[in-house]
Design a protein around this motif. Sequence first.
Motif, PDB file in Angstrom:
ATOM      1  N   LEU A 233       0.825  -1.204   0.000  1.00 57.42           N
ATOM      2  CA  LEU A 233       0.000   0.000   0.000  1.00 57.42           C
ATOM      3  C   LEU A 233       0.865   1.263   0.000  1.00 57.42           C
ATOM      4  CD1 LEU A 233      -2.661  -1.183   2.602  1.00 57.42           C
ATOM      5  CD2 LEU A 233      -3.080  -0.731   0.169  1.00 57.42           C
ATOM      6  N   TYR A 234       1.881   1.267   0.845  1.00 55.33           N
ATOM      7  CA  TYR A 234       2.750   2.448   0.928  1.00 55.33           C
ATOM      8  C   TYR A 234       3.479   2.693  -0.393  1.00 55.33           C
ATOM      9  CZ  TYR A 234       6.508   5.580   2.226  1.00 55.33           C
ATOM     10  OH  TYR A 234       7.385   6.641   2.270  1.00 55.33           O
ATOM     11  N   ASN A 235       4.066   1.622  -0.961  1.00 51.52           N
ATOM     12  CA  ASN A 235       4.831   1.798  -2.194  1.00 51.52           C
ATOM     13  C   ASN A 235       3.954   2.140  -3.386  1.00 51.52           C
ATOM     14  OD1 ASN A 235       7.586   1.426  -1.395  1.00 51.52           O
ATOM     15  ND2 ASN A 235       7.078  -0.687  -0.951  1.00 51.52           N
ATOM     16  N   LEU A 236       2.710   1.669  -3.379  1.00 53.08           N
ATOM     17  CA  LEU A 236       1.789   2.109  -4.422  1.00 53.08           C
ATOM     18  C   LEU A 236       1.505   3.600  -4.290  1.00 53.08           C
ATOM     19  CD1 LEU A 236      -0.672  -0.915  -4.642  1.00 53.08           C
ATOM     20  CD2 LEU A 236       0.554   0.125  -6.564  1.00 53.08           C
ATOM     21  N   GLY A 237       1.460   4.099  -3.048  1.00 52.26           N
ATOM     22  CA  GLY A 237       1.320   5.540  -2.845  1.00 52.26           C
ATOM     23  C   GLY A 237       2.516   6.298  -3.387  1.00 52.26           C
ATOM     24  N   PHE A 253      -1.874   5.852   0.727  1.00 53.06           N
ATOM     25  CA  PHE A 253      -1.227   6.233   1.989  1.00 53.06           C
ATOM     26  C   PHE A 253      -2.216   6.095   3.155  1.00 53.06           C
ATOM     27  CE2 PHE A 253       1.854   9.044  -0.527  1.00 53.06           C
ATOM     28  CZ  PHE A 253       2.867   8.104  -0.446  1.00 53.06           C
ATOM     29  N   LYS A 254      -3.452   6.513   2.932  1.00 51.03           N
ATOM     30  CA  LYS A 254      -4.453   6.422   4.000  1.00 51.03           C
ATOM     31  C   LYS A 254      -4.787   4.962   4.323  1.00 51.03           C
ATOM     32  CE  LYS A 254      -6.689  10.923   3.415  1.00 51.03           C
ATOM     33  NZ  LYS A 254      -7.943  11.644   3.117  1.00 51.03           N
ATOM     34  N   LYS A 255      -4.881   4.132   3.302  1.00 54.71           N
ATOM     35  CA  LYS A 255      -5.132   2.708   3.533  1.00 54.71           C
ATOM     36  C   LYS A 255      -3.986   2.076   4.315  1.00 54.71           C
ATOM     37  CE  LYS A 255      -8.139   1.692  -0.418  1.00 54.71           C
ATOM     38  NZ  LYS A 255      -8.282   0.916  -1.678  1.00 54.71           N
ATOM     39  N   CYS A 256      -2.765   2.480   3.993  1.00 58.23           N
ATOM     40  CA  CYS A 256      -1.594   1.962   4.700  1.00 58.23           C
ATOM     41  C   CYS A 256      -1.677   2.308   6.184  1.00 58.23           C
ATOM     42  CB  CYS A 256      -0.321   2.542   4.077  1.00 58.23           C
ATOM     43  SG  CYS A 256       1.197   2.109   4.964  1.00 58.23           S
ATOM     44  N   ASP A 264       5.918   1.260  11.521  1.00 56.20           N
ATOM     45  CA  ASP A 264       6.886   2.229  10.988  1.00 56.20           C
ATOM     46  C   ASP A 264       6.469   2.740   9.612  1.00 56.20           C
ATOM     47  OD1 ASP A 264       8.414   2.019  13.249  1.00 56.20           O
ATOM     48  OD2 ASP A 264       9.826   0.565  12.392  1.00 56.20           O
ATOM     49  N   VAL A 265       6.039   1.829   8.758  1.00 57.92           N
ATOM     50  CA  VAL A 265       5.666   2.250   7.414  1.00 57.92           C
ATOM     51  C   VAL A 265       4.434   3.149   7.446  1.00 57.92           C
ATOM     52  CG1 VAL A 265       4.164   0.255   6.912  1.00 57.92           C
ATOM     53  CG2 VAL A 265       5.345   1.429   5.051  1.00 57.92           C
ATOM     54  N   ALA A 266       3.542   2.970   8.433  1.00 61.10           N
ATOM     55  CA  ALA A 266       2.384   3.850   8.577  1.00 61.10           C
ATOM     56  C   ALA A 266       2.825   5.253   8.978  1.00 61.10           C
ATOM     57  CB  ALA A 266       1.416   3.288   9.614  1.00 61.10           C
ATOM     58  N   GLN A 267       3.838   5.338   9.830  1.00 59.42           N
ATOM     59  CA  GLN A 267       4.372   6.650  10.222  1.00 59.42           C
ATOM     60  C   GLN A 267       4.970   7.374   9.009  1.00 59.42           C
ATOM     61  OE1 GLN A 267       3.813   7.898  13.284  1.00 59.42           O
ATOM     62  NE2 GLN A 267       2.670   5.975  13.563  1.00 59.42           N
ATOM     63  N   LYS A 268       5.618   6.620   8.132  1.00 59.29           N
ATOM     64  CA  LYS A 268       6.170   7.220   6.914  1.00 59.29           C
ATOM     65  C   LYS A 268       5.046   7.701   5.995  1.00 59.29           C
ATOM     66  CE  LYS A 268      10.429   4.519   6.996  1.00 59.29           C
ATOM     67  NZ  LYS A 268      11.253   3.492   6.333  1.00 59.29           N
ATOM     68  N   ALA A 269       3.980   6.926   5.945  1.00 57.21           N
ATOM     69  CA  ALA A 269       2.830   7.350   5.130  1.00 57.21           C
ATOM     70  C   ALA A 269       2.233   8.640   5.673  1.00 57.21           C
ATOM     71  CB  ALA A 269       1.781   6.235   5.113  1.00 57.21           C
ATOM     72  N   LYS A 270       2.162   8.772   7.005  1.00 51.50           N
ATOM     73  CA  LYS A 270       1.658  10.007   7.620  1.00 51.50           C
ATOM     74  C   LYS A 270       2.538  11.197   7.239  1.00 51.50           C
ATOM     75  CE  LYS A 270      -0.478   7.842  11.694  1.00 51.50           C
ATOM     76  NZ  LYS A 270      -0.409   7.699  13.174  1.00 51.50           N
TER      77      LYS A 270
END
Length: 278
Positions: A233-237, A253-256, A264-270
């Motif tokens: 999800l993050y990398n697709l963002g 990013f929101k789905k992630c 950690d990857v959710a924090q990067k998406a934020k």
Amino acid sequence: MSEKICPVCGVTLPEQAKFCYNCGSKLVEEIKVLVCEVCGYENEVGSRYCISCGSILTGALESTAEKESGRRIDIEFKPSKVQEHKKEKEVKQRKRKRFKVSSTQIFYVGLAVVFLGLVAYGVMRKEKEKAVDVHQLPEINSEIMAEINKLRERVNSNPDDMQATLKLANLLHDVHIFDQAVEYYRRYLERNESDPDARVDMGICLFELGRVNEAIAEMEKALSYAPNHQLALYNLGVVNLAIGNVEKAREYFKKCIDVNPNADVAQKAKRMLEQHKF
């Protein structure tokens, strides 16, 4: 032998001449002065500030002459061809100087515009490099290359060894040999189609090679097997943001973040959402 120019007709004369032998004009000694643009006072050459008013001297040198009385007066005569040529040369030099400064300013303004135009992509790229490389990048040295060659021989001698095939693909990925990594990921996925991690890793390699559509397809296929795969999800963002699909990027990013906000990857998406003001 020293020479001087007749200020009336422009003929070259000996230094000691007091009259011009061509036009008969009386020759007077020229004195160069710096005229203050504020108060008009005539300052000596080399002065930085006007001794009359204290203003900075920025004007050009002006010619004066001394009469027998010793007072300075302006010389009024038709400039010679030599003097006209000198004046034209000075004007051209001043124009070149102004043009040079203007070009420098234009260069830096243009550079700033380019920087602002690419800053969003640059930030995204930096974050992507941190996130998409699931494995820590080792230094490429003889030991790593030896391990790669060893795995390659093992896979070539035994194509059914999927464990060695995946390990070889991951190692090639880690050292950024992306084209070869894709080849071995494909071999592995032919036997292990539903492995979302391998598909995401191959998608990352494809993106690094500029094959964006293929990268998106592989990552989306990974989600078909694992809908809550946060790294997919993050990398697709990241990939969608890189090609200007802002709405899609925001969605991924929101789905992630929704899958596990503490990861950690959710924090990067934020951070990506905050930096790009989605």
